[in-house]
Every structure is written in structure tokens, then in C-alpha cells.
Write an enzyme that holds these catalytic residues in place. Structure first.
Site, short mmCIF file in Angstrom:
data_model
loop_
_atom_site.label_atom_id
_atom_site.label_comp_id
_atom_site.label_asym_id
_atom_site.label_seq_id
_atom_site.Cartn_x
_atom_site.Cartn_y
_atom_site.Cartn_z
N SER A 48 0.82 -1.22 0.00
CA SER A 48 0.00 0.00 0.00
C SER A 48 0.85 1.26 0.00
O SER A 48 1.70 1.46 0.88
CB SER A 48 -0.90 0.01 1.24
OG SER A 48 -1.81 -1.06 1.20
N HIS A 61 -3.12 0.19 -4.79
CA HIS A 61 -2.61 -1.01 -5.44
C HIS A 61 -2.98 -0.94 -6.92
O HIS A 61 -4.12 -1.21 -7.31
CB HIS A 61 -3.20 -2.26 -4.79
CG HIS A 61 -2.78 -2.45 -3.36
ND1 HIS A 61 -1.72 -3.26 -3.00
CD2 HIS A 61 -3.24 -1.89 -2.22
CE1 HIS A 61 -1.58 -3.22 -1.69
NE2 HIS A 61 -2.48 -2.40 -1.19
N HIS A 76 -5.64 -9.08 -0.96
CA HIS A 76 -5.57 -9.42 0.46
C HIS A 76 -6.65 -10.45 0.80
O HIS A 76 -7.68 -10.52 0.12
CB HIS A 76 -5.77 -8.18 1.34
CG HIS A 76 -4.85 -7.05 1.02
ND1 HIS A 76 -5.06 -6.22 -0.07
CD2 HIS A 76 -3.72 -6.61 1.63
CE1 HIS A 76 -4.09 -5.31 -0.10
NE2 HIS A 76 -3.26 -5.53 0.91
N TYR A 135 -8.75 -10.35 3.09
CA TYR A 135 -10.03 -9.73 3.47
C TYR A 135 -10.89 -9.35 2.27
O TYR A 135 -12.06 -9.00 2.42
CB TYR A 135 -9.80 -8.51 4.36
CG TYR A 135 -9.03 -7.37 3.73
CD1 TYR A 135 -9.61 -6.54 2.76
CD2 TYR A 135 -7.73 -7.11 4.11
CE1 TYR A 135 -8.90 -5.50 2.19
CE2 TYR A 135 -7.01 -6.06 3.56
CZ TYR A 135 -7.60 -5.26 2.59
OH TYR A 135 -6.89 -4.23 2.02
N GLU A 136 -10.31 -9.39 1.06
CA GLU A 136 -11.10 -9.07 -0.13
C GLU A 136 -12.01 -10.22 -0.55
O GLU A 136 -12.84 -10.05 -1.45
CB GLU A 136 -10.16 -8.68 -1.28
CG GLU A 136 -9.38 -7.39 -1.03
CD GLU A 136 -8.44 -7.05 -2.16
OE1 GLU A 136 -8.92 -6.86 -3.29
OE2 GLU A 136 -7.21 -7.00 -1.91
N ALA A 151 2.87 -1.91 4.09
CA ALA A 151 2.68 -0.90 5.13
C ALA A 151 2.22 -1.64 6.38
O ALA A 151 1.45 -2.60 6.30
CB ALA A 151 1.63 0.11 4.70
N MET A 155 -1.73 -6.65 7.04
CA MET A 155 -2.75 -7.53 6.48
C MET A 155 -2.28 -8.24 5.22
O MET A 155 -3.08 -8.58 4.35
CB MET A 155 -4.02 -6.71 6.19
CG MET A 155 -4.59 -6.01 7.41
SD MET A 155 -5.98 -4.91 6.99
CE MET A 155 -6.19 -4.03 8.55
N SER A 156 -0.98 -8.47 5.11
CA SER A 156 -0.46 -9.05 3.86
C SER A 156 0.85 -9.79 4.13
O SER A 156 1.13 -10.21 5.24
CB SER A 156 -0.24 -7.95 2.82
OG SER A 156 0.73 -7.01 3.28
N HIS A 176 -6.98 4.27 6.49
CA HIS A 176 -6.25 3.88 5.29
C HIS A 176 -5.61 5.08 4.60
O HIS A 176 -4.50 4.97 4.04
CB HIS A 176 -7.21 3.17 4.33
CG HIS A 176 -6.51 2.50 3.18
ND1 HIS A 176 -5.53 1.53 3.35
CD2 HIS A 176 -6.64 2.67 1.83
CE1 HIS A 176 -5.09 1.12 2.17
NE2 HIS A 176 -5.74 1.79 1.23
#
Length: 277
Positions: A27, A58, A80, A82-83, A110, A208-209, A244
Site C-alpha cells: 500500500s 494497489h 488481500h 479480506y477481499e 505498510a 494484512m499481507s 487507510h
């Protein structure tokens, strides 16, 4: 095999370039790809089975060329957990980089810091990870052509590459921290209680990645190094809110340090630089 078709397409789009290092830009960090020389930009949509990011920051392009004297393939953006959906596109992209010639994968993201002394704008080399996603990208039938059913992650984040990251930081005057990265499912940021839990578990940063890509890469034999750009302190550690937009702006501001670090890290990189204590 979808990954093989994607790898072939990468080489067709960028004739004469045989990437040796894959780079995933997180990110707000996509500008690093602007430093790639003789760059060929390939939208993910033109590569079979590649992920199509839906999150701001992205871009969804693969940039192939040279950076720091190395032939590289930079993924500008990622998907990710969560998508929603499954991990098939992520597996396909990492395996396509392997089949296109990459032997090393450099992951960036990030992240929020769980250590007050490592604040926004700092970079952190990843020494190990804690997978709190509740799943694993290797769940399901194993593809024996890429790796074993039960891969070891004892050396998930290559110690020799990490030494090289620190050496590059020293040469470029960048204060590089080191720590354990916790992968959080999201998309919500953590609560103060969850931040305290993560610190108790031994995490130094949370995001988250990165972890799914690391697992897939190690499964297929790629060496992995990771660098997190710290964009905020965890809730309850620092003041202010976390969102974000703040993540993107802080990551973008730190991207110049990341560029300098990566270029120096890549300069003269060889296969022998990995897996050295």
C-alpha cells in the site's frame, strides 16, 4: 498450467529480460516501480490468473526491467485475504514469477508498529512471522510440481538476505529496525486489546499481507526477504486515529527510503547471498 502461461506471457511482453528478483510493492509503495529502468508495464488483467486488486494504493501492474543492476519483476499491488475469494490468484502470481526465472522474492508492505521506539516512517526488516489470518494459501490439494505437502518455514525469511538488508541500510544511512510481523485478517484495524495481545504473542508489527506470499514462495523454493514500512503506532500505543488514508500518505512519504534501500540491496545480489547466517 495457468502459472506457466502467465510466466510465458511475462517473457513475451519483456523480451530479453529474464527477471531474477520478484518484488511485491504494498500500500502506497507503488512509486518504487518508477525507478525501474527499461521498464515494461503489464496490467495484471493481461496475465492469466493474476490477481486484480480492488484496494486504493494497489495499481495492479507488473513492471519488468532493471533495478539496482538486477533484472526484476515488480508487482505494483496485491490482493488481500479480506477481499474474499480464494488464494488461487496469489499462488498463481508467485509461481509465475518463479517460472519466469526469479529465485528471490522481496516483499514490502505498510504496517503498524507495536514498539513505541519504531515509529511512523521507519523501515523494519522481517525476521519471522505469526500467521493470524485463520487460513493458509496452501490449504487444498498440493501441487507436487512446486513443493512438498508439508513445507518447513523454519527459514521462511532468509537470514542471509536479511543480513544484506541491514548492510544496505548501513551504507545508505537508513535506520532499519528488525522484528516479527503478525498477519492480521482485517479489514478492520486492531482494537487496543488486540494490540496488547499481539505484543504478548511476540509481534513487533502488524499488517494484512505478506505472509501468504511468503508461504507460497517458500513452498516453491524462492528465497524471501521482507521489509515493512511503518505507517503508524498500534492503537493504544500512539495517539491519534488509524485509517487507510493515513497509511497511504505515510507509506508514500517513506517510499524514497525504501527505494534507496532496495537499490543498494539489489546491487551485486547473487544466489550465494541467501541462507547465510
Amino acid at each position: 498450467m495457468t502459472a506457466a502461461r502467465a510466466a510465458a506471457d511475462i517473457l513475451v511482453h519483456a523480451p530479453g529480460v529474464h527477471p531474477r528478483v520478484g518484488i511485491v510493492l504494498g500500500s502506497g509503495l507503488g512509486s518504487v516501480a518508477d525507478r525501474v529502468e527499461d521498464a515494461v508495464s503489464i496490467p495484471y488483467g493481461e496475465l492469466p490468473g493474476f490477481p486484480v486488486p480492488a484496494v486504493e494504493g494497489h495499481a495492479g501492474r507488473l513492471v519488468v526491467g532493471r533495478l539496482g543492476g538486477q533484472a526484476v519483476a515488480c508487482m505494483q499491488g496485491r490482493v488481500h485475504a479480506y477481499e474474499g475469494g480464494d488464494f488461487a490468484p496469489l499462488r498463481n502470481a508467485i509461481r509465475a514469477l518463479k517460472l519466469a526465472g526469479c529465485n528471490t522474492l522481496l516483499l514490502t508492505c505498510a504496517a503498524g508498529s507495536l514498539r513505541p521506539e519504531v515509529g511512523p516512517g521507519r523501515l523494519m526488516a522481517v525476521a519471522d512471522h505469526i500467521n493470524l489470518l485463520g487460513t493458509n494459501p496452501l490449504v487444498g490439494p498440493n501441487d507436487d510440481t512446486f513443493g512438498p505437502r508439508f513445507p518447513s518455514l523454519s527459514d521462511a525469511w532468509d537470514p542471509g538476505l536479511r543480513v544484506r538488508l541491514h548492510a544496505a541500510a548501513a551504507r545508505t544511512g537508513i535506520a532499519l529496525a528488525e522484528g516479527v510481523y503478525a498477519a492480521w485478517l482485517g479489514p478492520c484495524f486492531e482494537t487496543p486489546a488486540e494490540v496488547r495481545m499481539l505484543k504478548t504473542l511476540g509481534a513487533d508489527a502488524v499488517g494484512m499481507s505478506m505472509v501468504p506470499e511468503c508461504i507460497v514462495a517458500r513452498h516453491c523454493g524462492l528465497r524471501v526477504a521482507g521489509c515493512a514500512v511503518i505507517t503508524n503506532l498500534g492503537v493504544g500505543i500512539g495517539e491519534g486515529t488509524v485509517d487507510h488514508a493515513h497509511t497511504l500518505s505515510t507509506a508514500a512519504a517513506a517510499a524514497s527510503d525504501l527505494e534507496r534501500l532496495l537499490i543498494d540491496f539489489l546491487d551485486g545480489l547473487t544466489v550465494e547471498d541467501g541462507n547465510q547466517p
